[in-house]
Design a protein around this motif. Structure first.
Motif, PDB file in Angstrom:
ATOM      1  N   LEU A 243      28.577  67.761  16.997  1.00 26.30           N
ATOM      2  CA  LEU A 243      27.469  66.815  17.094  1.00 26.30           C
ATOM      3  C   LEU A 243      26.807  66.987  18.449  1.00 26.30           C
ATOM      4  CD1 LEU A 243      25.849  64.358  16.021  1.00 26.30           C
ATOM      5  CD2 LEU A 243      27.575  62.892  17.091  1.00 26.30           C
ATOM      6  N   HIS A 244      25.488  67.225  18.431  1.00 22.54           N
ATOM      7  CA  HIS A 244      24.783  67.380  19.699  1.00 22.54           C
ATOM      8  C   HIS A 244      24.771  66.052  20.450  1.00 22.54           C
ATOM      9  CE1 HIS A 244      21.799  68.446  22.711  1.00 22.54           C
ATOM     10  NE2 HIS A 244      22.015  69.708  22.382  1.00 22.54           N
ATOM     11  N   GLY A 245      25.024  66.149  21.740  1.00 18.95           N
ATOM     12  CA  GLY A 245      25.134  64.957  22.567  1.00 18.95           C
ATOM     13  C   GLY A 245      26.574  64.550  22.778  1.00 18.95           C
ATOM     14  N   GLN A 246      27.492  65.141  22.003  1.00 14.35           N
ATOM     15  CA  GLN A 246      28.922  64.893  22.164  1.00 14.35           C
ATOM     16  C   GLN A 246      29.675  66.210  22.356  1.00 14.35           C
ATOM     17  OE1 GLN A 246      29.237  60.798  19.436  1.00 14.35           O
ATOM     18  NE2 GLN A 246      30.823  62.347  19.301  1.00 14.35           N
ATOM     19  N   ASP A 247      29.731  67.021  21.311  1.00 16.15           N
ATOM     20  CA  ASP A 247      30.483  68.275  21.372  1.00 16.15           C
ATOM     21  C   ASP A 247      29.664  69.406  21.968  1.00 16.15           C
ATOM     22  OD1 ASP A 247      32.704  67.109  19.702  1.00 16.15           O
ATOM     23  OD2 ASP A 247      31.068  67.028  18.253  1.00 16.15           O
ATOM     24  N   ILE A 248      28.366  69.370  21.773  1.00  9.53           N
ATOM     25  CA  ILE A 248      27.472  70.383  22.326  1.00  9.53           C
ATOM     26  C   ILE A 248      26.309  69.698  23.026  1.00  9.53           C
ATOM     27  CG2 ILE A 248      28.083  72.226  20.722  1.00  9.53           C
ATOM     28  CD1 ILE A 248      25.678  71.501  19.020  1.00  9.53           C
ATOM     29  N   SER A 249      25.754  70.397  24.013  1.00  4.29           N
ATOM     30  CA  SER A 249      24.667  69.826  24.810  1.00  4.29           C
ATOM     31  C   SER A 249      24.087  70.928  25.689  1.00  4.29           C
ATOM     32  CB  SER A 249      25.183  68.683  25.695  1.00  4.29           C
ATOM     33  OG  SER A 249      26.043  69.204  26.706  1.00  4.29           O
ATOM     34  N   LEU A 250      23.140  70.577  26.541  1.00  5.62           N
ATOM     35  CA  LEU A 250      22.586  71.533  27.495  1.00  5.62           C
ATOM     36  C   LEU A 250      23.647  72.052  28.461  1.00  5.62           C
ATOM     37  CD1 LEU A 250      19.021  70.352  28.611  1.00  5.62           C
ATOM     38  CD2 LEU A 250      19.691  72.662  27.918  1.00  5.62           C
ATOM     39  N   VAL A 252      26.688  72.847  27.492  1.00 10.59           N
ATOM     40  CA  VAL A 252      27.667  73.594  26.701  1.00 10.59           C
ATOM     41  C   VAL A 252      26.967  74.800  26.074  1.00 10.59           C
ATOM     42  CG1 VAL A 252      29.297  73.495  24.772  1.00 10.59           C
ATOM     43  CG2 VAL A 252      28.933  71.476  26.203  1.00 10.59           C
ATOM     44  N   THR A 253      27.595  75.964  26.153  1.00 10.96           N
ATOM     45  CA  THR A 253      27.017  77.174  25.573  1.00 10.96           C
ATOM     46  C   THR A 253      27.610  77.447  24.190  1.00 10.96           C
ATOM     47  OG1 THR A 253      28.687  78.712  26.417  1.00 10.96           O
ATOM     48  CG2 THR A 253      26.855  78.148  27.898  1.00 10.96           C
ATOM     49  N   PRO A 254      26.957  78.307  23.394  1.00  4.74           N
ATOM     50  CA  PRO A 254      27.531  78.675  22.091  1.00  4.74           C
ATOM     51  C   PRO A 254      28.915  79.305  22.203  1.00  4.74           C
ATOM     52  CG  PRO A 254      25.230  79.329  22.206  1.00  4.74           C
ATOM     53  CD  PRO A 254      25.603  78.862  23.573  1.00  4.74           C
ATOM     54  N   ASN A 255      29.158  80.072  23.265  1.00  4.17           N
ATOM     55  CA  ASN A 255      30.478  80.677  23.451  1.00  4.17           C
ATOM     56  C   ASN A 255      31.546  79.610  23.653  1.00  4.17           C
ATOM     57  OD1 ASN A 255      29.610  83.468  23.400  1.00  4.17           O
ATOM     58  ND2 ASN A 255      28.726  83.127  25.420  1.00  4.17           N
ATOM     59  N   GLU A 256      31.231  78.602  24.448  1.00  6.51           N
ATOM     60  CA  GLU A 256      32.181  77.521  24.694  1.00  6.51           C
ATOM     61  C   GLU A 256      32.423  76.701  23.431  1.00  6.51           C
ATOM     62  OE1 GLU A 256      31.408  76.464  29.398  1.00  6.51           O
ATOM     63  OE2 GLU A 256      30.003  75.678  27.905  1.00  6.51           O
ATOM     64  N   ALA A 257      31.366  76.531  22.637  1.00  2.76           N
ATOM     65  CA  ALA A 257      31.457  75.702  21.431  1.00  2.76           C
ATOM     66  C   ALA A 257      31.988  76.461  20.223  1.00  2.76           C
ATOM     67  CB  ALA A 257      30.087  75.116  21.103  1.00  2.76           C
ATOM     68  N   ARG A 258      32.380  77.726  20.404  1.00  2.00           N
ATOM     69  CA  ARG A 258      32.871  78.562  19.311  1.00  2.00           C
ATOM     70  C   ARG A 258      31.810  78.722  18.216  1.00  2.00           C
ATOM     71  NH1 ARG A 258      38.429  79.270  19.663  1.00  2.00           N
ATOM     72  NH2 ARG A 258      38.501  79.851  17.465  1.00  2.00           N
ATOM     73  N   LEU A 259      30.557  78.835  18.654  1.00  2.00           N
ATOM     74  CA  LEU A 259      29.429  79.003  17.728  1.00  2.00           C
ATOM     75  C   LEU A 259      28.815  80.395  17.830  1.00  2.00           C
ATOM     76  CD1 LEU A 259      27.676  75.523  18.100  1.00  2.00           C
ATOM     77  CD2 LEU A 259      29.043  76.339  16.172  1.00  2.00           C
ATOM     78  N   GLY A 260      29.578  81.345  18.328  1.00  4.47           N
ATOM     79  CA  GLY A 260      29.070  82.699  18.443  1.00  4.47           C
ATOM     80  C   GLY A 260      28.655  83.302  17.112  1.00  4.47           C
ATOM     81  N   TRP A 261      29.227  82.792  16.006  1.00  6.29           N
ATOM     82  CA  TRP A 261      28.854  83.288  14.677  1.00  6.29           C
ATOM     83  C   TRP A 261      27.402  82.962  14.333  1.00  6.29           C
ATOM     84  CZ3 TRP A 261      27.154  79.568  11.349  1.00  6.29           C
ATOM     85  CH2 TRP A 261      27.519  78.235  11.641  1.00  6.29           C
ATOM     86  N   ALA A 262      26.805  81.995  15.052  1.00  5.55           N
ATOM     87  CA  ALA A 262      25.414  81.605  14.818  1.00  5.55           C
ATOM     88  C   ALA A 262      24.470  82.274  15.814  1.00  5.55           C
ATOM     89  CB  ALA A 262      25.262  80.090  14.892  1.00  5.55           C
ATOM     90  N   VAL A 263      24.922  83.375  16.418  1.00  3.26           N
ATOM     91  CA  VAL A 263      24.121  84.121  17.383  1.00  3.26           C
ATOM     92  C   VAL A 263      23.951  85.554  16.888  1.00  3.26           C
ATOM     93  CG1 VAL A 263      23.940  84.949  19.766  1.00  3.26           C
ATOM     94  CG2 VAL A 263      24.982  82.712  19.303  1.00  3.26           C
ATOM     95  N   GLY A 264      22.715  86.024  16.866  1.00  7.71           N
ATOM     96  CA  GLY A 264      22.442  87.411  16.509  1.00  7.71           C
ATOM     97  C   GLY A 264      22.564  88.284  17.744  1.00  7.71           C
ATOM     98  N   TRP A 265      23.799  88.640  18.087  1.00  7.66           N
ATOM     99  CA  TRP A 265      24.058  89.326  19.357  1.00  7.66           C
ATOM    100  C   TRP A 265      23.324  90.659  19.465  1.00  7.66           C
ATOM    101  CZ3 TRP A 265      25.948  86.348  22.909  1.00  7.66           C
ATOM    102  CH2 TRP A 265      26.803  85.299  22.570  1.00  7.66           C
TER     103      TRP A 265
END
Length: 370
Positions: A243-250, A252-265
């Protein structure tokens, strides 16, 4: 207590009031927190049968014009080349300088010149501002936040409910169909924030009440309940959805949030690419982990997490009682050196309760089933 008159209201607001919903502020909107059945029963209805949510507070922004899809692909993290027109995609809007997450959102790819974005309520204006500021010639970014309602029909029996109102169902996960309803067009997408099979319906505000009424009538034989943001939160937490504002925010990066799968590296460009690639190569210093209680403790946001009584690691970002598992679960940003299977302590109102670290989801579902 009178509602805050400055809060925005869904087109279906009066229906919620008539149903006795407990209303609460969320992202600047007055939205239903729960109805008479209560959060646990609403949660269970979605896991076992079907529920309907009004999530009209979610943003809507249309990026259009020659090269619209290419422009979105050059700014947001995920790769639109992975999907085709008629499909949706989870993606992130990151800050170019820091890689921090401005927002997480869903992209609906209509065609090369029409892309609909659905960001979070509180971040819509900022996402629109950033996209409009750098838009290429001929590309326009239009904030349509107030123009549409969004209704989410979620649960194993969601197909039956949609069939009952004459809307298409059964299409592939993360794909959408534009269908007629009450002399208007409704986008029917197989997406959701609960982890269950379900659909999100984007409809013009003018037909929102008729659609809500039709869904409730069609859902009654299937045990459908109107559901509020309380059960939406317990459902998404069981899935480990951030949830943005809790688990993710400005911060927090995608790498920290384990959201690398949502990045077109492999893409040549997206906001934050350079800093995120560097962080990925070095490894993030902290990572979002799942927490499962070994006892009776229920974690809540901002409760401290420790390795031992004297070694503080961080704090809970999301936490709740899981109605499905009947135990406390949560998430926390913790240093990456911590063993991903370690036991940690959470300060629950002065008591150090033990939690097992784990990798979400906490509950397994059939969200992608055909």
């Amino acid at each position: 207590m009178a509602e805050d008159p400055t809060l925005l209201r869904s087109p279906i607001h009066d229906r919620h009031v008539a149903l006795g919903a407990k209303m609460a502020e969320f992202g600047g909107w007055s939205m239903p927190l729960e109805y008479a059945a209560g959060t646990v029963k609403e949660h269970t209805a979605v896991r076992e049968a079907v529920g309907v949510f009004d999530v009209s507070h979610l943003g809507k922004a249309l990026v259009s014009g020659p090269g619209a899809a290419a422009y979105v692909n050059a700014t947001l993290t995920n790769d639109l080349g992975r999907i085709a027109p008629g499909q949706a995609q989870y993606t992130l809007c990151c800050d170019d300088a820091t890689g921090g997450i401005v927002d997480d959102l869903i992209v609906y790819l209509h065609d090369d010149e029409h892309v609909l974005l659905v960001p979070n309520a509180a971040n819509t204006a900022e996402v629109v501002r950033r996209l409009a500021a750098e838009a290429t010639d001929g590309v326009t970014v239009e904030d349509q936040h107030r123009d549409h309602a969004v209704l989410a029909v979620q649960g194993p029996l969601s197909d039956e409910v949609l069939a009952g109102v004459g809307l298409p169902a059964g299409h592939d996960y993360m794909s959408f169909v534009v269908a007629p309803f009450a002399d208007a067009e409704v986008v029917v997408c197989r997406t959701g924030y609960t982890g269950e099979r379900g659909y999100e319906l984007i409809a013009p505000a003018g037909v929102a009440v008729a659609l809500w009424d039709a869904l409730l009538a069609a859902g009654e034989p299937h045990g459908m309940l109107a559901c509020g943001l309380g059960s939406r939160d317990t459902l998404r937490t069981e899935m480990g959805y951030p949830l943005h504002g809790q688990d993710i925010s400005l911060d927090v990066t995608p790498n920290e949030a384990r959201l690398g799968w949502a990045v077109g590296w492999s893409k040549p460009a997206f906001w934050g690419r350079d800093v995120l690639l560097a962080e990925r190569e070095a490894g993030p210093k902290r990572v979002l982990r799942g927490l499962v209680a070994t006892g009776r403790g229920i974690p809540r946001p901002h409760m401290s997490v420790s390795l031992t009584r004297d070694v503080l690691l961080g704090e809970v970002t999301s936490g709740t009682f899981s109605p499905t598992l009947r135990t406390g679960i949560g998430m926390a940003l913790l240093p990456s050196f911590v063993d991903p299977e370690a036991e940690v302590g959470v300060d629950v109102r002065g008591r150090r309760e033990i939690f097992q670290l784990t990798k979400p989801p906490f509950v397994r579902t059939n969200v992608r089933s055909s």
